[in-house]
Scaffold this motif. Structure first.
Motif, PDB file in Angstrom:
ATOM      1  N   THR A 165      50.784  44.636  42.133  1.00 23.48           N
ATOM      2  CA  THR A 165      50.193  44.850  40.818  1.00 23.48           C
ATOM      3  C   THR A 165      48.686  45.021  40.945  1.00 23.48           C
ATOM      4  O   THR A 165      48.038  44.427  41.815  1.00 23.48           O
ATOM      5  N   GLY A 166      48.151  45.866  40.068  1.00 24.46           N
ATOM      6  CA  GLY A 166      46.719  45.998  39.880  1.00 24.46           C
ATOM      7  C   GLY A 166      45.955  46.456  41.102  1.00 24.46           C
ATOM      8  O   GLY A 166      46.332  47.397  41.788  1.00 24.46           O
ATOM      9  N   GLN A 167      44.857  45.762  41.414  1.00 23.83           N
ATOM     10  CA  GLN A 167      43.917  46.177  42.454  1.00 23.83           C
ATOM     11  C   GLN A 167      44.171  45.506  43.801  1.00 23.83           C
ATOM     12  O   GLN A 167      43.256  45.438  44.633  1.00 23.83           O
ATOM     13  N   SER A 168      45.366  45.027  44.031  1.00 22.06           N
ATOM     14  CA  SER A 168      45.660  44.396  45.322  1.00 22.06           C
ATOM     15  C   SER A 168      45.307  45.343  46.463  1.00 22.06           C
ATOM     16  O   SER A 168      45.684  46.513  46.451  1.00 22.06           O
ATOM     17  N   GLY A 169      44.582  44.825  47.454  1.00 21.25           N
ATOM     18  CA  GLY A 169      44.220  45.632  48.613  1.00 21.25           C
ATOM     19  C   GLY A 169      43.016  46.527  48.417  1.00 21.25           C
ATOM     20  O   GLY A 169      42.728  47.378  49.264  1.00 21.25           O
ATOM     21  N   SER A 170      42.281  46.334  47.330  1.00 20.57           N
ATOM     22  CA  SER A 170      41.145  47.221  47.063  1.00 20.57           C
ATOM     23  C   SER A 170      39.857  46.768  47.752  1.00 20.57           C
ATOM     24  O   SER A 170      38.897  47.533  47.841  1.00 20.57           O
ATOM     25  N   ARG A 171      39.826  45.522  48.252  1.00 24.22           N
ATOM     26  CA  ARG A 171      38.604  44.981  48.839  1.00 24.22           C
ATOM     27  C   ARG A 171      38.913  44.263  50.146  1.00 24.22           C
ATOM     28  O   ARG A 171      40.048  43.843  50.383  1.00 24.22           O
ATOM     29  N   ASP A 172      37.876  44.101  50.974  1.00 26.10           N
ATOM     30  CA  ASP A 172      38.069  43.342  52.198  1.00 26.10           C
ATOM     31  C   ASP A 172      37.850  41.853  51.909  1.00 26.10           C
ATOM     32  O   ASP A 172      37.627  41.462  50.753  1.00 26.10           O
TER      33      ASP A 172
END
Length: 659
Positions: A451-458
């Motif tokens: 869901t959503g922004q999972s995996g968008s940042r380190d």
């Protein structure tokens, strides 16, 4: 809070008469007073009372843990024994001693800094006496929370921490923009807006400071736990960290719950999330508490309901059942100090006896799960105000849809094959290694619901140009947009969630390798977060008023069932206040399907439940409840979706035994 006849009550509570009553009621563990932070010599007469009490309890097969104050001392008495006591204290950013007064206005108590080796050495001797002389069966530490501390020890230790993690000048320049270690200071804010009020934590130095504080507390507890192993008697350690209060515990108190549970056998929870169905129909349960503890092979001690002080007994029976099923048979606090002499109600005694008679169905069982819910420290700390509510409402949907799930954390990503699907609810921060392990699980045939922004940042909260996890799974999700740069330039942070371009790229399903991926937009909250109180100089605290299934729960469940392939093992109408849990006892010759009805005003009648053939194809099924302890054989009806079982009428808890 004392009574006018306090001494009389005290003597009675320590008497053999009281112990006999507790034993007759089925109580098998008591937490008793020991050391409260007033000073060893000042409290020794009380400790002697506890020693006599423990001797009586042991004659009646009752174990006793002892309360030990970890985080504070009393200013009027402790310095009499320790003239340098104020050197042990935490200090605020202005150099003042930190008081235990955020909520209680305890002007008479100062907070201890976990870096104070002199205090910890003293506390070890207090613990030694409890184990080797008083006879405790468990050491319980209260008040673990570490406020932001600016004492000289912490200032020095923080610079050493940074030097160890970033030993070269190049590494420090890359991380912070400068290399001089003496320039590293503990972050602080203004008196009216302290640093621990931050919501999104993207500042690298603040991140390191939080990591430092969490590790600092863990190291102190690990050292204490190691000390316990050197004593003449081996006893476990239990702690009381401020958790599940609805705030950012890592930021506010230096608490990484999963980390410190590596040192403990039990953890105390004093949050106000009382097991109940609220007046507006929302289910408040302890799954988050109990299931998280299971990750580290802990169980929880809880003041699980206030119902023991009220006339209604039904909610208490539900809470006891929930504890037995989800908390490894640990029922938590059945009686508390205010009601120690008050006899248990017959219904309570009946339930306690039932759980003890059938302890093999609850203690040491394996929770069999089709779904793994992945969560990590970085996502829940750096962006907690976005991530934590999203995780909560997705959890709520899994609970109330009958989905069998367990939590997994970073050190369990190598062992995902025992699950059918991994759910990643808004875990924004992922490392390449973590994402690769998740992608490998899908490639080998697993399902994935994101869901959503999972995996968008380190893990440092830096934005990937393309969503890392999606890229590894064959899709390109753009993380950079004009709105991102505009927001960042004015210090707002984050994205504009209703941006058409942003929402369009989600809501996708695709195959990857042998597995399947469903990427959902953000789970939509049915209720807003509690507003921040104007006088609150603290990280935001949000209650459970928003705990409910998402508005878009149907789409999320459809996506989950698609990744599972054949749907859930135990399908329930959603939202349901009847929650199932599949458990496998240690003897493994049967499978248990525990059911809990959380609605005290609703007797369950004419309930039919279907168990997927993928879980088990039973040849025989028995039904047992605390009210009717003799087992009833159920008729099996085999259908296209699995085995169907029709249950007799029941109240709050029952178990189907499948062979």
């Amino acid at each position: 809070g004392e009574f006018t006849n306090e001494k009389e009550r005290y003597d009675q509570e320590h008497s053999e008469e009281t112990v006999r009553q507790l034993a007759d009621e089925g109580i098998n563990f008591v937490m008793m007073h020991y050391y409260k932070g007033m000073g060893f010599e000042r409290e020794k007469p009380d400790m002697d009372d506890t020693k006599r009490f423990i001797e009586i309890c042991h004659k009646h097969d009752i174990l006793v843990g002892t309360y030990t104050q970890f985080g504070t001392f009393w200013n009027e008495t402790f310095p009499d024994e320790h003239p340098n006591a104020m050197d042990y204290c935490q200090r605020d950013q202005f150099g003042q001693t930190s008081m235990y007064s955020e909520f209680y206005f305890s002007y008479h108590r100062s907070r201890i800094c976990a870096t104070s080796e002199k205090f910890l050495s003293y506390l070890k001797e207090v613990v030694r006496y409890s184990v080797e002389s008083v006879g405790t069966d468990m050491v319980y530490f209260d008040n673990l929370g570490q406020n932001p501390c600016y004492c000289d020890r912490c200032k020095k230790a923080f610079q050493e921490f940074i030097a160890k993690r970033y030993p070269s000048e190049k590494q420090r320049v890359e991380k912070f923009g400068f290399s001089r270690l003496t320039a590293i200071q503990i972050p602080s804010g203004a008196y009216w807006r302290p640093i621990h009020c931050m919501n999104t934590i993207s500042d690298p130095l603040v991140q390191e400071w939080i990591e430092f504080r969490c590790q600092q507390l863990y190291d102190s507890l690990a050292d204490m736990n190691e000390f316990l192993t050197t004593l003449s008697r081996k006893v476990p350690m239990t702690v009381n960290p401020p958790i599940l209060y609805g705030d950012n515990a890592a930021m506010a108190y230096g608490i990484d719950w999963l980390r410190i549970m590596k040192t403990t056998r039990m953890t105390f929870a004093e949050d106000g999330n009382v097991t109940q169905v609220t007046d507006d129909g929302r289910l408040i349960s302890q799954h988050r508490c109990y299931k998280t503890a299971r990750v580290r092979h802990n169980s929880m001690l809880r003041f699980h309901t206030p119902w023991v002080f009220r006339d209604a007994i039904e909610p208490e029976l539900i809470a006891l059942s929930e504890s037995a099923v989800f908390n490894d048979g640990n029922l938590g606090v059945v009686k508390s100090y205010a009601s120690i002499r008050k006899p248990l109600r017959p219904e309570q005694k009946q339930y306690l006896q039932y759980f003890q008679n059938h302890c093999g169905d609850y203690v040491g069982v394996e929770h069999v799960s089709e779904v793994a819910v992945y969560k990590n420290f970085e996502s829940l700390t750096w962006s907690w105000l976005e991530v934590w509510p999203q995780l909560t409402i997705v959890e709520q949907l899994l609970i109330q849809s009958g989905t069998q799930f367990s939590y997994v954390v970073n050190d369990e990503l190598d062992d995902l094959s025992k699950f059918k699907t991994v759910v990643i609810p808004e875990m924004q921060c992922l490392s390449t290694q973590q994402a690769e392990k998740i992608a490998a699980f899908v490639d080998q045939g697993g399902g994935l619901l994101v869901t959503g922004q999972s995996g968008s940042r380190d893990l440092c909260y830096r934005r990937y140009e393309l969503n890392l996890l999606a890229t590894l799974l064959g899709r390109e999700f753009d993380n950079i947009s004009a709105t991102t740069f505009v927001a960042a330039s004015v210090g707002a942070g984050g994205d504009k969630k209703n941006d058409a371009k942003y929402t369009k790229q989600f809501g996708q399903r695709w195959q990857w390798g042998k597995g399947s991926v469903c990427w959902m937009p953000q789970a939509m909250m049915a209720h807003p977060l509690d507003p921040k109180q104007s006088e609150q100089m603290h990280t935001m605290i949000h209650g459970n008023n928003f705990w409910d299934i998402p508005e878009n729960w149907r789409e999320i469940l459809e996506g989950l069932d698609w990744t599972l392939g054949d749907g859930r093992w135990v399908a329930m109408d959603t939202p349901s206040t009847v929650v199932p849990q599949v458990s496998k006892p240690a003897d493994k010759d049967r499978l248990l399907l525990h059911l809990i009805n959380y609605d005290p005003n609703k007797k369950i009648e004419n309930m039919t439940i279907t168990v997927s053939d993928e879980l088990i194809k039973p040849a025989k099924a028995l039904w047992r409840t605390p009210q009717e302890q003799d087992s009833i054989e159920l008729k099996l009806s085999v259908g296209s979706n699995g085995t169907q079982l029709k249950l007799p009428a029941w109240d709050f808890h029952g178990t189907i035994i499948l062979f």
